[in-house]
Design a protein around this motif. Structure first.
Motif, PDB file in Angstrom:
ATOM      1  N   LYS A   5       0.832  -1.207   0.000  1.00 59.58           N
ATOM      2  CA  LYS A   5       0.000   0.000   0.000  1.00 59.58           C
ATOM      3  C   LYS A   5       0.871   1.263   0.000  1.00 59.58           C
ATOM      4  O   LYS A   5       0.594   2.216  -0.722  1.00 59.58           O
ATOM      5  N   LEU A   6       1.937   1.248   0.776  1.00 58.84           N
ATOM      6  CA  LEU A   6       2.849   2.386   0.825  1.00 58.84           C
ATOM      7  C   LEU A   6       3.531   2.602  -0.527  1.00 58.84           C
ATOM      8  O   LEU A   6       3.672   3.739  -0.992  1.00 58.84           O
ATOM      9  N   THR A   7       3.920   1.514  -1.189  1.00 54.38           N
ATOM     10  CA  THR A   7       4.539   1.617  -2.510  1.00 54.38           C
ATOM     11  C   THR A   7       3.575   2.210  -3.519  1.00 54.38           C
ATOM     12  O   THR A   7       3.943   3.078  -4.319  1.00 54.38           O
ATOM     13  N   LEU A   8       2.324   1.771  -3.481  1.00 55.53           N
ATOM     14  CA  LEU A   8       1.314   2.325  -4.393  1.00 55.53           C
ATOM     15  C   LEU A   8       1.087   3.805  -4.137  1.00 55.53           C
ATOM     16  O   LEU A   8       0.915   4.591  -5.074  1.00 55.53           O
ATOM     17  N   HIS A  11       4.146   5.873  -5.515  1.00 57.09           N
ATOM     18  CA  HIS A  11       4.272   5.904  -6.971  1.00 57.09           C
ATOM     19  C   HIS A  11       2.934   6.085  -7.667  1.00 57.09           C
ATOM     20  O   HIS A  11       2.770   5.674  -8.816  1.00 57.09           O
ATOM     21  N   TYR A  12       1.991   6.714  -6.993  1.00 52.24           N
ATOM     22  CA  TYR A  12       0.650   6.880  -7.558  1.00 52.24           C
ATOM     23  C   TYR A  12       0.688   7.629  -8.889  1.00 52.24           C
ATOM     24  O   TYR A  12       0.036   7.233  -9.849  1.00 52.24           O
ATOM     25  N   GLN A  13       1.452   8.717  -8.953  1.00 55.51           N
ATOM     26  CA  GLN A  13       1.507   9.527 -10.179  1.00 55.51           C
ATOM     27  C   GLN A  13       2.039   8.715 -11.362  1.00 55.51           C
ATOM     28  O   GLN A  13       1.482   8.761 -12.451  1.00 55.51           O
ATOM     29  N   GLU A  14       3.094   7.962 -11.160  1.00 52.74           N
ATOM     30  CA  GLU A  14       3.660   7.157 -12.241  1.00 52.74           C
ATOM     31  C   GLU A  14       2.697   6.055 -12.682  1.00 52.74           C
ATOM     32  O   GLU A  14       2.547   5.780 -13.869  1.00 52.74           O
ATOM     33  N   ILE A  15       2.036   5.438 -11.711  1.00 53.97           N
ATOM     34  CA  ILE A  15       1.088   4.375 -12.036  1.00 53.97           C
ATOM     35  C   ILE A  15      -0.097   4.923 -12.803  1.00 53.97           C
ATOM     36  O   ILE A  15      -0.522   4.357 -13.810  1.00 53.97           O
ATOM     37  N   SER A  16      -0.616   6.055 -12.362  1.00 55.45           N
ATOM     38  CA  SER A  16      -1.771   6.636 -13.061  1.00 55.45           C
ATOM     39  C   SER A  16      -1.387   7.110 -14.462  1.00 55.45           C
ATOM     40  O   SER A  16      -2.190   7.022 -15.392  1.00 55.45           O
ATOM     41  N   ASN A  17      -0.169   7.604 -14.628  1.00 56.71           N
ATOM     42  CA  ASN A  17       0.282   8.029 -15.960  1.00 56.71           C
ATOM     43  C   ASN A  17       0.370   6.863 -16.931  1.00 56.71           C
ATOM     44  O   ASN A  17       0.212   7.040 -18.140  1.00 56.71           O
ATOM     45  N   SER A  18       0.617   5.657 -16.425  1.00 56.91           N
ATOM     46  CA  SER A  18       0.727   4.508 -17.323  1.00 56.91           C
ATOM     47  C   SER A  18      -0.609   4.137 -17.956  1.00 56.91           C
ATOM     48  O   SER A  18      -0.638   3.438 -18.958  1.00 56.91           O
TER      49      SER A  18
END
Length: 92
Positions: A5-8, A11-18
């Protein structure tokens, strides 16, 4: 679970950009291909005597890639720094 959960969150911005439509053309396929080729070299060699030989074998395998080109450029820069400039005579 807390660590995931902490990792998500980090890196929320990078994940959402994908998932954005404009970014769909980017892929990590070339990087995965390079990693696979390095693993194959390592597996078929049955071990190298030292890391320098392993590194040189990788550079030979990627002779036209950015790995090799960057290595050659760094060697050129190193050679320029190590060569002594011509000494000039002091005029009084």
């Amino acid at each position: 679970m807390n660590r995931a959960k902490l990792t998500l969150r980090r890196h929320y911005q990078e994940i959402s950009n994908s998932f954005i439509k404009d970014y769909k053309g980017y892929t990590n396929g070339p990087v995965e291909g390079c990693n696979n080729k390095i693993k194959v070299i390592k597996r078929t060699a049955y071990g190298f005597r030292n890391f320098t030989n392993f590194r040189l074998r990788i550079l030979v395998a990627f002779s036209t890639s950015f790995y090799s080109i960057n290595y050659k450029n760094s060697l050129k820069q190193l050679n320029k720094k190590t060569t002594n400039p011509p000494e000039r005579e002091l005029v009084a």
